[in-house]
Design an enzyme around this catalytic site. Structure first.
Site, PDB file in Angstrom:
ATOM      1  N   HIS A 110     100.427  81.525  76.931  1.00  0.00           N
ATOM      2  CA  HIS A 110     100.897  80.610  78.019  1.00  0.00           C
ATOM      3  C   HIS A 110     102.505  81.506  78.349  1.00  0.00           C
ATOM      4  CE1 HIS A 110      98.886  76.637  76.653  1.00  0.00           C
ATOM      5  NE2 HIS A 110      98.277  77.330  77.521  1.00  0.00           N
ATOM      6  N   HIS A 165     100.621  83.287  71.637  1.00  0.00           N
ATOM      7  CA  HIS A 165      99.176  82.814  72.647  1.00  0.00           C
ATOM      8  C   HIS A 165     100.177  83.237  73.891  1.00  0.00           C
ATOM      9  CE1 HIS A 165     101.848  79.342  72.685  1.00  0.00           C
ATOM     10  NE2 HIS A 165     100.916  78.684  73.483  1.00  0.00           N
ATOM     11  N   HIS A 181      95.304  75.058  70.318  1.00  0.00           N
ATOM     12  CA  HIS A 181      95.924  74.729  71.365  1.00  0.00           C
ATOM     13  C   HIS A 181      95.630  75.607  72.846  1.00  0.00           C
ATOM     14  CE1 HIS A 181      99.901  74.362  73.996  1.00  0.00           C
ATOM     15  NE2 HIS A 181      99.916  75.549  73.808  1.00  0.00           N
ATOM     16  N   HIS A 235     108.984  75.044  70.028  1.00  0.00           N
ATOM     17  CA  HIS A 235     109.651  74.005  70.813  1.00  0.00           C
ATOM     18  C   HIS A 235     110.642  73.231  70.014  1.00  0.00           C
ATOM     19  CE1 HIS A 235     107.555  74.954  74.751  1.00  0.00           C
ATOM     20  NE2 HIS A 235     106.587  75.456  73.917  1.00  0.00           N
ATOM     21  N   ASP A 279     102.647  77.305  69.411  1.00  0.00           N
ATOM     22  CA  ASP A 279     102.566  76.111  69.502  1.00  0.00           C
ATOM     23  C   ASP A 279     101.607  75.297  68.858  1.00  0.00           C
ATOM     24  OD1 ASP A 279     104.438  76.236  71.507  1.00  0.00           O
ATOM     25  OD2 ASP A 279     103.233  76.065  73.318  1.00  0.00           O
ATOM     26  N   ASP A 289     105.339  80.349  79.120  1.00  0.00           N
ATOM     27  CA  ASP A 289     106.564  80.131  78.643  1.00  0.00           C
ATOM     28  C   ASP A 289     106.643  80.769  77.043  1.00  0.00           C
ATOM     29  OD1 ASP A 289     104.882  77.936  77.326  1.00  0.00           O
ATOM     30  OD2 ASP A 289     106.284  77.031  76.491  1.00  0.00           O
ATOM     31  N   HIS A 290     105.610  81.801  76.809  1.00  0.00           N
ATOM     32  CA  HIS A 290     105.686  82.570  75.396  1.00  0.00           C
ATOM     33  C   HIS A 290     105.701  83.814  75.843  1.00  0.00           C
ATOM     34  CE1 HIS A 290     105.128  78.994  73.006  1.00  0.00           C
ATOM     35  NE2 HIS A 290     104.972  78.481  74.035  1.00  0.00           N
TER      36      HIS A 290
HETATM   37 FE    FE Z   1     104.794  76.518  74.691  1.00  0.00          FE
HETATM   38 ZN    ZN Z   2     101.779  76.970  74.769  1.00  0.00          ZN
END
Ligand code: FE
Ligand code: ZN
Length: 254
Positions: free
Chosen positions: A57, A55, A113, A170, A132, A59-60
């Site tokens: 985001h 996805h 998400h 995570h 996530d 942090d990905h």
């Molecule tokens: Fe994340």
């Molecule tokens: Zn995420």
């Protein structure tokens, strides 16, 4: 079989390197950052060929463009979110079999998400990369989807074989465990997992990957249709979406 390397980055993210030995392809799943990925590749003498995103985001996908530039890697990501995946080359979605070297990854659309979130199931390697969507004893927050959508998404993943390793993005398990026992207090499989998680974290070890069998038995977000969890939030298990929504709501406020 894929060789899988877990790289902890930032505060609690896991990035994964995948190597398919027959074809020599090397992928990275959800590179939050590029530097830790480059260091691990250098250490192993591996050359990156693919970036695989679940996805959009930050942090990905944070390392996408730098890794693409340095290695000429092919970026694979969700068709439904192509405009939000930096550098995307190959768009995949529900039911696609993406060939990574000689290993096939079945793609699932798992909105909830985010609206474009996907998961990759490497059947022959018994490995699921779910970003996530599922965490050990938890699930992703509903930023862009409804409880109904997320429950349906979790249902697709929950149906995978017991021995599927769940490579989530995570290390949230310890705090998930503290919450889980409040909604499913009578579940002995959960109690066992909570004890294991405490021990692993005390030893500084990851709790990820777990297996789908463990998650199905202990993760309250996968158990909204079970009497124990429904009773835990004082709702009817015949309406699992309502139960799931309430469990998610309580976790958000926990
Ligand atoms: Fe994340
Ligand atoms: Zn995420």
């Amino acid at each position: 079989m894929l060789e899988i390397v877990q790289i902890p980055v930032l505060k609690d993210n896991y990035v994964y390197l995948l190597r398919e030995p027959a074809a020599g392809t090397v992928g990275v799943v959800d590179p939050a950052v590029a530097d830790a990925v480059e260091a691990e590749l250098d250490r192993r003498g591996w050359r990156l060929t693919h970036v695989i995103n679940t996805h959009h985001h930050g942090d990905h996908v944070g390392g996408n463009l730098r890794l693409k530039e340095r290695y000429g890697a092919t970026i694979v990501g969700p068709r439904a979110d192509r405009q939000r995946i930096p550098g995307i080359n190959v768009e995949v979605g529900e039911g696609d079999d993406y060939l990574f070297g000689r290993e096939k990854a079945r793609v699932f659309d798992v909105p909830g998400h985010t609206r474009g979130h996907i998961a990759y199931w490497f059947k022959d390697s018994h490995a699921l990369f779910c970003g996530d969507t599922i965490f050990s004893l938890g699930c992703g927050r509903l930023f862009e989807g409804t409880a109904q959508q997320m429950w349906t998404s979790l249902g697709k993943l929950r149906a995978l074989p017991d021995d599927t390793r769940v490579y989530c993005a995570h290390e949230y398990t310890e705090s998930n465990a503290r919450f889980a026992v409040t909604v499913d207090p009578g579940n002995p499989d959960l109690a066992r997992r909570v004890a294991e998680v405490k021990r692993l974290r005390a030893e500084g070890k990851p709790t990820v990957p777990s297996t789908m069998g463990e998650e199905r038995r202990a993760n309250p977000f996968l158990r909204a249709d079970q009497p124990g969890v429904a009773a835990g939030v004082a709702l009817d298990p015949r309406d699992p979406v309502a139960v799931f929504a309430e469990v998610r709501r309580r976790k958000d406020a926990f």
